[in-house]
Design a protein around this motif. Sequence first.
Motif, PDB file in Angstrom:
ATOM      1  N   GLU A 131       0.849  -1.209   0.000  1.00 51.53           N
ATOM      2  CA  GLU A 131       0.000   0.000   0.000  1.00 51.53           C
ATOM      3  C   GLU A 131       0.878   1.250   0.000  1.00 51.53           C
ATOM      4  O   GLU A 131       0.615   2.208  -0.725  1.00 51.53           O
ATOM      5  CB  GLU A 131      -0.921  -0.036   1.226  1.00 51.53           C
ATOM      6  N   ARG A 132       1.950   1.207   0.790  1.00 55.35           N
ATOM      7  CA  ARG A 132       2.862   2.362   0.861  1.00 55.35           C
ATOM      8  C   ARG A 132       3.469   2.633  -0.524  1.00 55.35           C
ATOM      9  O   ARG A 132       3.535   3.765  -0.981  1.00 55.35           O
ATOM     10  CB  ARG A 132       3.950   2.078   1.902  1.00 55.35           C
ATOM     11  N   ARG A 135       0.823   4.068  -2.997  1.00 57.76           N
ATOM     12  CA  ARG A 135       0.524   5.481  -2.738  1.00 57.76           C
ATOM     13  C   ARG A 135       1.715   6.360  -3.101  1.00 57.76           C
ATOM     14  O   ARG A 135       1.558   7.453  -3.628  1.00 57.76           O
ATOM     15  CB  ARG A 135       0.159   5.698  -1.264  1.00 57.76           C
ATOM     16  N   GLY A 138       2.039   7.904  -6.558  1.00 60.06           N
ATOM     17  CA  GLY A 138       1.362   9.186  -6.783  1.00 60.06           C
ATOM     18  C   GLY A 138       0.669   9.311  -8.124  1.00 60.06           C
ATOM     19  O   GLY A 138       0.226  10.390  -8.489  1.00 60.06           O
ATOM     20  N   GLU A 142      -7.481   7.677  -5.818  1.00 53.60           N
ATOM     21  CA  GLU A 142      -7.789   6.877  -4.626  1.00 53.60           C
ATOM     22  C   GLU A 142      -8.589   5.618  -4.988  1.00 53.60           C
ATOM     23  O   GLU A 142      -8.307   4.533  -4.507  1.00 53.60           O
ATOM     24  CB  GLU A 142      -8.548   7.759  -3.627  1.00 53.60           C
ATOM     25  N   ILE A 145      -6.361   3.046  -6.482  1.00 55.04           N
ATOM     26  CA  ILE A 145      -5.500   2.409  -5.473  1.00 55.04           C
ATOM     27  C   ILE A 145      -6.304   1.341  -4.732  1.00 55.04           C
ATOM     28  O   ILE A 145      -5.844   0.209  -4.547  1.00 55.04           O
ATOM     29  CB  ILE A 145      -4.928   3.459  -4.485  1.00 55.04           C
TER      30      ILE A 145
END
Length: 197
Positions: A131-132, A135, A138, A142, A145
């Motif tokens: 997840e990191r 995100r 960029g 949302e 993701i």
Amino acid sequence: MARTPRLFVISGPSGAGKGTLVSLVRERHHDLDLTVSATTRKPREGEIDGVSYHFISEEEFTRRVEAGEFLEWAHVHGHRYGTLKSEVDERMARGHSVILEIDIQGGMNVRKVYPDAVLLFIIPPSAEELERRLRGRGSEREEDIALRLENAKREMAMKDSYDTIIINDSLDVAVGALEAAIDHYETSGGPEEHVSD
Ligand code: 5GP
């Protein structure tokens, strides 16, 4: 040692680091060709048509499916993606190994057409890290993701259908493991279990 060109498939959740690993291995492994897939997804910032993907319309994609131009294609994250037969055949005919960076449905379909294909699965060290990374990229909205994280769970559940699993925690270790797996399959025979950690 004599090398046999092979067809490799690399899959794994979006954000696992497949693209980075493949480009690092290819810097050292010059006769490992990457194919350019076709997709109906819109280009991201910096992506180049014909290099990152062949970005085509829904109509064009359908036309090519009907013309039998795809080795495999699938719906992934709400878009269509596919491997063109021409991309694979030309490279294999030149005696090069070919690497397809495609999703699991695609991997399973390639195996049906090319039973000798080697299926390599890249996994992130943890769901949190995945997840990191997603995100941190960029580049996705949302909702995209969220969709990619949901699909990651489905893909991770299928990892044991692959010949080799590589954990992408330390990049150096993962590059070494991918390189070793490719060397192994090009210089020996069939797929066998190979897990790095
Ligand atoms: P992205 O939109 O991040 O470039 O790719 C999304 C997903 O589509 C990734 O899991 C990637 O492996 C998969 N993908 C890319 N090209 C192909 C293809 O030609 N066939 C299939 N089945 N999946 C693909």
